[in-house]
Design a protein around this motif. Structure first.
Motif: not given
Length: 698
Positions: A566, A570, A600-602, A606
């Motif tokens: 990680e 995110w 990744f997420s924003w 996702k």
């Protein structure tokens, strides 16, 4: 007072962990399955996981069998959990699990998506009102399609030509017929609705049309090709359970009733060896076999519990009329479990056999540590079943009636749990399995399993511990060990020795085999996890040797290295390298795959992406790699040949109760100009699938 101070300390963050109940099925897939392959019923296992995910276990009411069925806690953790609850009463928070001896943070993180802490408060609202107002409900609709045109969907196919020959093999005539093609469109449509509350009710239905199947209201079809439905009440009108519709049973060690989450041999070498009795459970999958359709009840009498049910279900079968080798004028050569109804042949076999079943289970459990029970299943078929005879299947089931009974028990003494079940089918064949799981110390857990299934033992709903996909013609002994010297290091190993007393497919004599696995896991930090794994499987198969066939060892080895890291909260990366080799009769083949994931997420989005390269000499070395998929779907495709695999998936949550998934996946091959075979063949070197799903929570 001391307990309250501990809970406040934990909740304040002194020894807290991230509160995130988002399920990561990839973690469970790789922890439970040593090497992904085609022999594992992933959809069944996935459905069971999702049942727990959507109906979380209440830590204040859960029983040992239910908690053990997650295959997360070792014997010492299970024992200490119930000792703690008996001593201190109901849990006030999931964080309180950290106060239990032997319970580490990694184990709690694995448990978290499947458990909750609720007060034991009786809801006095009317049942219909509780069903309508239940918050745990959802409806989803999923669509998928392969973009390349496959042969079975081609508008104009050349006529099939058959040559007629005389006794001297000379062509005397030709016969042309219309080619076989799929009856429906290449669209696959799946839908599901469910609303449920643990220990109260469950209501749901599922529908599906596979690619190639027709959406039709002709010939008795009611739109979609397959429907499943259930209605279950718990703790109502004096009964523990009342089941209507589709259901399964998980009883004893699974010899007679083996539905549900049975992972078998895997990278989790100890906790998955023992099955757990969970009784009747709703069936919510779209696998069109392996379940019952009818009604059942469960009722407790003091320390006794009685379950009885009746089922009447139509199944697919190939009808044969050939008295040259059969005592029946008309019989079913095999029961079809694929559920496909696309071609004239597949449609012809649809619902050709009716199975009528009556079953019962009686269980006695005077206290939490001891259970003993008996079970029975009587099945009647509308047409006789008989395999086309050959050397290896002459002891398979034959007839229109089967009856199987069993006795089972388990007993827990301190950190040792002993278990077993023995059954006898109508043929006289015996099936038996027994063993123990134990925590030998704070660092070492172990398991032993012995099993023996006669060559004429017939259990159609069994799924007990075994090497074969069915519980027949096998005996063996399994040893499993898990060593965890500290929270950063873990070693799992097992060794399984088995024999097949009678012939098998591709094995024209009694044979023996073995299998072992070693997996080392390292957790250097919360942000990094890595493991390395190797497995060897040795079986005997028949190969031709001049004029005499002989048995030779088929040795297959699998290697895997994986690291998750990680980089940012995110942004998560996963790198995996896996390979395999197979040696059989002087021939050596191999295969490998290199996989890189970026997730990744924003904002409300996702993203899951993958790039993989692979090369295999043959299908025996196909690389099976878990892929992230839309919710309630499970994807482990075979990477076979030479090429690349890519996919990208987006999840968008525009508002609180609506989620949308879109997935694009493609194989690009370098060693072929067509992909697939038969009616699934397409021209070109690519195979592309698109998938979209909408979930609504009401």
């Amino acid at each position: 007072m001391k307990r309250w101070l501990t809970i406040v300390c934990i909740s304040a963050g002194f020894c807290s962990f991230a509160q995130n109940d988002e399920i990561d099925l990839e973690v469970f897939a790789e922890r439970l399955f040593q090497v992904q392959d085609e022999d594992v019923a992933y959809e069944d296992i996935y459905e069971s996981l999702l049942l727990y995910y959507t109906n979380k276990l209440n830590l204040n009411k859960v029983e040992p069998e239910e908690l053990a069925s997650l295959y997360i806690l070792n014997p010492a953790q299970l024992s200490n959990f119930f000792i703690y609850r008996d001593q201190f009463g109901d849990f006030l928070s999931i964080n309180e699990l950290q106060s239990i001896p032997e319970m580490d943070l990694e184990t709690i993180r694995l448990l978290q998506p499947f458990v909750t802490v609720e007060e034991s408060v009786t809801d006095t609202r009317p049942l219909l009102q509780r069903i309508i107002q239940e918050e745990n409900n959802y409806f989803l609709l999923r669509y998928s399609r392969r973009l390349e045109e496959q042969k079975g969907f081609t508008a104009a196919l050349p006529l099939d030509t058959t040559f007629v020959r005389d006794e001297n093999n000379n062509i005397t005539d030709t016969v042309t017929t219309e080619p076989s093609r799929y009856a429906g469109s290449p669209d696959k449509i799946y839908g599901r609705f469910r609303t449920s509350h643990r220990d109260d009710f469950s209501l749901g239905f599922t529908f599906e049309k596979d690619n190639g199947e027709a959406f039709s209201f002709e010939d008795g079809q009611k739109g979609f090709d397959f429907y499943s439905y259930h209605l279950m009440f718990e703790n109502k009108w004096g009964f523990d359970k009342i089941m209507l519709g589709d259901f399964q049973l998980q009883i004893g060690q699974g010899i007679v009733f083996g539905a549900g989450f049975n992972a078998g041999k895997g990278a989790e070498t100890v906790n998955t060896t023992k099955r757990n009795s969970l009784g009747m459970r709703p069936y919510t999958s779209v696998l069109e076999s392996g379940f019952f359709r009818g009604a059942g009840i469960t009722k407790s009498f003091s320390d006794f519990e009685l379950t009885v049910f009746y089922s009447k279900l139509k199944q697919d079968g190939n009808i044969q009329s050939d008295t040259t080798f059969s005592e029946f004028e008309e019989f079913v050569n095999s029961v079809q479990i694929t559920g496909f109804h696309r071609t004239p042949t597949e449609l012809e076999s649809k619902d050709q056999i009716e199975e009528e079943s009556i079953g019962a289970v009686v269980e006695y459990s005077p206290h939490r540590r001891f259970t003993v029970g008996i079970s029975g299943l009587n099945s009647q078929y509308s047409r006789p079943l008989q395999r086309r005879p050959n050397n290896y299947n002459q002891f398979e089931f034959k007839g229109d009636h089967n009856f199987i009974t069993s006795a089972y028990a388990h007993y827990t003494w301190q950190n040792f749990t002993f278990f077993g079940e023995a059954a006898r089918s109508k043929s006289g064949g015996i099936g038996a399995v027994g063993g123990l799981v134990a925590s030998l110390s704070r660092m070492v857990d172990m398991a032993m399993v012995f099993r023996n299934y006669d060559r004429d033992f017939h259990s159609f709903y069994g799924n007990a511990f075994s090497e074969n996909s069915r519980n027949i013609n096998e005996s063996g002994t399994y040893w499993g060990l898990s060593i965890k010297p500290n929270r950063r290091h873990k070693l799992n190993v097992y060794y399984d020795r088995f024999k097949f007393p009678w012939l098998k497919y591709r094995t024209e004599a009694p044979s023996v085999g073995s299998e072992w696995l070693a997996r080392y896991s390292h957790f250097p930090s919360r942000q990094v996890t890595l493991y390395a794994q190797t497995r060897q499987q040795t079986r005997q198969v028949t190969v031709p040797n001049e004029n005499l066939n002989q048995l030779v060892d088929q040795v297959k080895r699998n290697y895997m290295f994986n690291v998750d890291y990680e980089l940012l909260p995110w942004l998560k990366l996963k790198t995996k390298v896996q390979s395999s080799t197979q040696y059989e009769g002087g021939e050596f083949t191999k295969g490998f795959a290199i996989v890189q994931d970026v997730n990744f997420s924003w904002w409300k989005l996702k993203f899951n992406t993958r790039m993989a390269l692979f090369e295999t000499d043959d299908f025996n070395n196909a690389q099976y790699v878990y892929e992230s998929d839309v919710l309630y779907a499970f994807s482990i495709p075979a990477y076979n040949g030479t090429g690349a695999r890519t996919y990208a998936m987006i999840r968008y949550d525009p508002v609180r109760n609506i989620s949308l998934w879109i997935r694009y996946a493609r194989f690009t091959f370098r060693d072929r100009d067509t992909v697939g075979s038969g009616l699934n063949e397409s021209v070109g070197n690519t195979s592309t699938e698109v998938k979209a799903m909408l979930r609504i929570k009401f």
